[in-house]
Scaffold this active site. Sequence first.
Site, PDB file in Angstrom:
ATOM      1  N   ASP A 161      -9.744   1.645   7.841  1.00 43.25           N
ATOM      2  CA  ASP A 161      -9.771   2.679   7.170  1.00 43.25           C
ATOM      3  C   ASP A 161     -10.985   3.661   8.082  1.00 43.25           C
ATOM      4  O   ASP A 161     -10.517   4.665   8.436  1.00 43.25           O
ATOM      5  CB  ASP A 161     -10.279   2.781   5.726  1.00 43.25           C
ATOM      6  N   GLU A 173       0.989  -1.125  -0.171  1.00 43.29           N
ATOM      7  CA  GLU A 173       0.004  -0.010  -0.005  1.00 43.29           C
ATOM      8  C   GLU A 173       0.941   1.367  -0.160  1.00 43.29           C
ATOM      9  O   GLU A 173       1.887   1.198   0.462  1.00 43.29           O
ATOM     10  CB  GLU A 173      -1.040   0.013   1.311  1.00 43.29           C
ATOM     11  N   HIS A 202      -4.862   6.592  -0.261  1.00 42.71           N
ATOM     12  CA  HIS A 202      -3.987   5.368   0.011  1.00 42.71           C
ATOM     13  C   HIS A 202      -4.518   4.502  -1.270  1.00 42.71           C
ATOM     14  O   HIS A 202      -5.678   4.290  -1.487  1.00 42.71           O
ATOM     15  CB  HIS A 202      -3.934   4.832   1.227  1.00 42.71           C
ATOM     16  N   HIS A 246      -5.104   0.512  -2.275  1.00 46.00           N
ATOM     17  CA  HIS A 246      -5.597  -1.103  -1.903  1.00 46.00           C
ATOM     18  C   HIS A 246      -5.068  -1.707  -3.241  1.00 46.00           C
ATOM     19  O   HIS A 246      -6.005  -1.957  -4.342  1.00 46.00           O
ATOM     20  CB  HIS A 246      -7.269  -1.461  -1.847  1.00 46.00           C
TER      21      HIS A 246
END
Length: 134
Positions: free
Chosen positions: A93, A26, A80, A82
């Site tokens: 999250d 990630e 961010h 995935h």
Amino acid sequence: MIAHLILTVQQVQEMIDHVNSHAPLEACGLLAGKNDRVERVLFVQNQAQSPVRFVMDPIEQLKAFDWIDDNGLDLLSIFHSHPAGPETVSPTDIAEAAYDVVHIICSQKDDQWKLRGFWIENHISTEVTLKIIE
Ligand SMILES: [Zn+2]
């Protein structure tokens, strides 16, 4: 919450290049701007170095926050990746969301990256439209 966030094609490409270069781990970063308009993409190292988690490097995060302040901008979004999905914010999250900003997930499926934005409040996520302009 805000209804939408405006990004340029180039900013989206910067984000995709960053997360793609770190996949399968990630990767994360920040979007700074004014009102609903993103003006700058800032990258922050994922201290967790994990394919399923991200923790922003605290020193880089502080430097980025200082840069945003110094330039008279606001923190609009935390993004961010995935790399193996899902397209949406995960329960982790949602539990760890610490800022009132748009949370953007860059997810990958069949070598294609997709971006979706979410507002998280009271442990509920609501989709925020990402308007991509030239
Ligand atoms: Zn996540």
